[in-house]
Design a protein around this motif. Structure first.
Motif, PDB file in Angstrom:
ATOM      1  N   VAL A  32       1.295  -1.574  -0.107  1.00  0.00           N
ATOM      2  CA  VAL A  32      -0.118  -0.452   0.198  1.00  0.00           C
ATOM      3  C   VAL A  32       0.789   1.432   0.619  1.00  0.00           C
ATOM      4  CG1 VAL A  32      -1.829   1.251   1.354  1.00  0.00           C
ATOM      5  CG2 VAL A  32      -1.607  -1.041   1.193  1.00  0.00           C
ATOM      6  N   PRO A  33       0.899   2.599  -0.937  1.00  0.00           N
ATOM      7  CA  PRO A  33       2.016   3.605  -1.131  1.00  0.00           C
ATOM      8  C   PRO A  33       1.330   4.142   0.035  1.00  0.00           C
ATOM      9  CG  PRO A  33      -0.162   3.461  -2.267  1.00  0.00           C
ATOM     10  CD  PRO A  33      -0.419   2.413  -2.001  1.00  0.00           C
ATOM     11  N   PHE A  34       1.695   4.322   1.536  1.00  0.00           N
ATOM     12  CA  PHE A  34       2.230   4.489   2.461  1.00  0.00           C
ATOM     13  C   PHE A  34       3.588   5.827   2.472  1.00  0.00           C
ATOM     14  CE2 PHE A  34      -0.623   2.714   4.548  1.00  0.00           C
ATOM     15  CZ  PHE A  34      -1.101   3.300   5.284  1.00  0.00           C
ATOM     16  N   PRO A  35       3.927   6.664   2.905  1.00  0.00           N
ATOM     17  CA  PRO A  35       4.765   7.636   2.627  1.00  0.00           C
ATOM     18  C   PRO A  35       6.524   7.042   3.822  1.00  0.00           C
ATOM     19  CG  PRO A  35       3.408   9.089   3.439  1.00  0.00           C
ATOM     20  CD  PRO A  35       2.746   7.716   3.557  1.00  0.00           C
ATOM     21  N   SER A  36       5.888   6.431   4.962  1.00  0.00           N
ATOM     22  CA  SER A  36       6.836   5.961   5.910  1.00  0.00           C
ATOM     23  C   SER A  36       7.060   4.424   6.885  1.00  0.00           C
ATOM     24  CB  SER A  36       7.435   6.508   6.305  1.00  0.00           C
ATOM     25  OG  SER A  36       7.012   7.230   7.191  1.00  0.00           O
ATOM     26  N   ILE A  37       6.715   4.177   7.038  1.00  0.00           N
ATOM     27  CA  ILE A  37       7.260   3.161   8.288  1.00  0.00           C
ATOM     28  C   ILE A  37       5.896   3.535   9.045  1.00  0.00           C
ATOM     29  CG2 ILE A  37       9.248   2.700   9.152  1.00  0.00           C
ATOM     30  CD1 ILE A  37       6.610  -0.115   8.137  1.00  0.00           C
ATOM     31  N   LYS A  38       6.513   4.340   9.834  1.00  0.00           N
ATOM     32  CA  LYS A  38       5.931   5.060  10.790  1.00  0.00           C
ATOM     33  C   LYS A  38       4.781   5.718  10.181  1.00  0.00           C
ATOM     34  CE  LYS A  38       8.916   5.681  14.035  1.00  0.00           C
ATOM     35  NZ  LYS A  38       8.554   5.813  15.724  1.00  0.00           N
ATOM     36  N   LYS A  39       4.233   5.902   9.445  1.00  0.00           N
ATOM     37  CA  LYS A  39       2.913   6.482   8.784  1.00  0.00           C
ATOM     38  C   LYS A  39       1.932   5.153   8.938  1.00  0.00           C
ATOM     39  CE  LYS A  39       3.211  10.965   7.250  1.00  0.00           C
ATOM     40  NZ  LYS A  39       2.459  12.108   7.852  1.00  0.00           N
ATOM     41  N   VAL A  40       2.553   4.121   8.309  1.00  0.00           N
ATOM     42  CA  VAL A  40       1.967   3.107   8.700  1.00  0.00           C
ATOM     43  C   VAL A  40       1.633   2.366   9.961  1.00  0.00           C
ATOM     44  CG1 VAL A  40       2.162   0.819   7.708  1.00  0.00           C
ATOM     45  CG2 VAL A  40       3.174   2.102   6.657  1.00  0.00           C
ATOM     46  N   GLN A  41       2.383   2.742  10.702  1.00  0.00           N
ATOM     47  CA  GLN A  41       1.909   2.338  11.719  1.00  0.00           C
ATOM     48  C   GLN A  41       1.140   3.071  12.421  1.00  0.00           C
ATOM     49  OE1 GLN A  41       6.170   2.178  13.297  1.00  0.00           O
ATOM     50  NE2 GLN A  41       6.219   0.612  13.676  1.00  0.00           N
ATOM     51  N   ARG A  42       1.170   3.891  12.744  1.00  0.00           N
ATOM     52  CA  ARG A  42       0.552   5.105  13.283  1.00  0.00           C
ATOM     53  C   ARG A  42      -1.668   4.581  12.487  1.00  0.00           C
ATOM     54  NH1 ARG A  42       3.446  10.905  11.284  1.00  0.00           N
ATOM     55  NH2 ARG A  42       5.214   9.800  13.000  1.00  0.00           N
ATOM     56  N   ARG A  43      -1.500   4.699  11.820  1.00  0.00           N
ATOM     57  CA  ARG A  43      -2.720   4.158  10.663  1.00  0.00           C
ATOM     58  C   ARG A  43      -3.321   2.835  11.366  1.00  0.00           C
ATOM     59  NH1 ARG A  43      -6.582   7.598  10.303  1.00  0.00           N
ATOM     60  NH2 ARG A  43      -7.952   6.700   8.732  1.00  0.00           N
ATOM     61  N   LEU A  44      -2.119   1.835  11.221  1.00  0.00           N
ATOM     62  CA  LEU A  44      -2.296   0.271  11.950  1.00  0.00           C
ATOM     63  C   LEU A  44      -2.890   0.822  12.817  1.00  0.00           C
ATOM     64  CD1 LEU A  44       0.506  -1.949  10.902  1.00  0.00           C
ATOM     65  CD2 LEU A  44      -2.213  -1.574   9.858  1.00  0.00           C
ATOM     66  N   THR A  45      -2.633   1.160  14.409  1.00  0.00           N
ATOM     67  CA  THR A  45      -2.543   1.894  15.800  1.00  0.00           C
ATOM     68  C   THR A  45      -4.006   2.806  15.865  1.00  0.00           C
ATOM     69  OG1 THR A  45      -0.519   2.173  16.167  1.00  0.00           O
ATOM     70  CG2 THR A  45      -3.009   3.081  17.584  1.00  0.00           C
ATOM     71  N   CYS A  46      -4.805   3.241  14.477  1.00  0.00           N
ATOM     72  CA  CYS A  46      -5.982   3.701  14.650  1.00  0.00           C
ATOM     73  C   CYS A  46      -6.433   2.856  14.255  1.00  0.00           C
ATOM     74  CB  CYS A  46      -5.508   5.524  13.398  1.00  0.00           C
ATOM     75  SG  CYS A  46      -7.481   6.022  13.040  1.00  0.00           S
ATOM     76  N   LEU A  47      -6.707   2.454  13.191  1.00  0.00           N
ATOM     77  CA  LEU A  47      -7.836   1.003  12.895  1.00  0.00           C
ATOM     78  C   LEU A  47      -7.784   0.459  13.394  1.00  0.00           C
ATOM     79  CD1 LEU A  47      -6.343   0.650   9.447  1.00  0.00           C
ATOM     80  CD2 LEU A  47      -8.472   2.263   9.725  1.00  0.00           C
ATOM     81  N   VAL A  48      -6.934  -0.528  14.368  1.00  0.00           N
ATOM     82  CA  VAL A  48      -7.654  -1.421  15.415  1.00  0.00           C
ATOM     83  C   VAL A  48      -7.930  -0.897  16.626  1.00  0.00           C
ATOM     84  CG1 VAL A  48      -5.279  -2.328  17.438  1.00  0.00           C
ATOM     85  CG2 VAL A  48      -4.911  -2.695  15.364  1.00  0.00           C
ATOM     86  N   LYS A  49      -7.445   1.368  17.609  1.00  0.00           N
ATOM     87  CA  LYS A  49      -8.564   1.413  17.956  1.00  0.00           C
ATOM     88  C   LYS A  49      -9.854   1.629  17.738  1.00  0.00           C
ATOM     89  CE  LYS A  49      -4.705   4.251  20.186  1.00  0.00           C
ATOM     90  NZ  LYS A  49      -4.700   5.635  20.518  1.00  0.00           N
ATOM     91  N   LYS A  50      -9.959   1.587  16.265  1.00  0.00           N
ATOM     92  CA  LYS A  50     -11.522   1.690  16.051  1.00  0.00           C
ATOM     93  C   LYS A  50     -12.009  -0.100  15.770  1.00  0.00           C
ATOM     94  CE  LYS A  50     -11.787   5.386  15.530  1.00  0.00           C
ATOM     95  NZ  LYS A  50     -12.953   6.220  17.130  1.00  0.00           N
ATOM     96  N   GLY A  51     -10.713  -0.825  15.878  1.00  0.00           N
ATOM     97  CA  GLY A  51     -12.017  -2.491  16.293  1.00  0.00           C
ATOM     98  C   GLY A  51     -11.798  -2.571  14.341  1.00  0.00           C
ATOM     99  N   LEU A  52     -11.434  -1.583  13.394  1.00  0.00           N
ATOM    100  CA  LEU A  52     -11.199  -2.935  12.117  1.00  0.00           C
ATOM    101  C   LEU A  52     -10.269  -3.699  11.967  1.00  0.00           C
ATOM    102  CD1 LEU A  52     -11.846   0.750  10.347  1.00  0.00           C
ATOM    103  CD2 LEU A  52     -13.702  -1.549  10.524  1.00  0.00           C
ATOM    104  N   LEU A  53      -9.212  -3.716  12.717  1.00  0.00           N
ATOM    105  CA  LEU A  53      -7.955  -4.256  13.068  1.00  0.00           C
ATOM    106  C   LEU A  53      -8.062  -4.953  14.077  1.00  0.00           C
ATOM    107  CD1 LEU A  53      -5.316  -3.078  10.008  1.00  0.00           C
ATOM    108  CD2 LEU A  53      -6.867  -4.767   9.530  1.00  0.00           C
TER     109      LEU A  53
END
Length: 75
Positions: A32-53
């Motif tokens: 998936v086109p993310f600019p950096s691994i940090k951005k991936v990790q931040r978005r994954l954390t958000c998706l986990v908090k929302k119960g999607l992942l």
């Protein structure tokens, strides 16, 4: 769904997590086109908090740093 706006990139993360069952952040970065691994990790954390992942630690406890694996949430 309240509290989160799903982007096309989020949808791609969710589709790939479903397709491959479990993924590491570095694998998501390649798929998936993310600019950096940090951005991936931040978005994954958000998706986990929302119960999607959901996330789980890979490997055996006590053997050093264990990365998180991500999968489609049960919610």
């Amino acid at each position: 769904m309240t509290g989160i706006n799903l982007t096309e990139r989020d949808k791609a993360v969710l589709v790939n997590a479903y397709k491959f069952t479990r993924l590491l952040p570095a694998q998501i970065l390649r798929l998936v086109p993310f600019p950096s691994i940090k951005k991936v990790q931040r978005r994954l954390t958000c998706l986990v908090k929302k119960g999607l992942l959901m996330r789980e630690r890979l490997g055996n406890p006590g053997l050093g740093s264990r990365p998180f694996m991500y999968a489609v949430g049960k919610n």
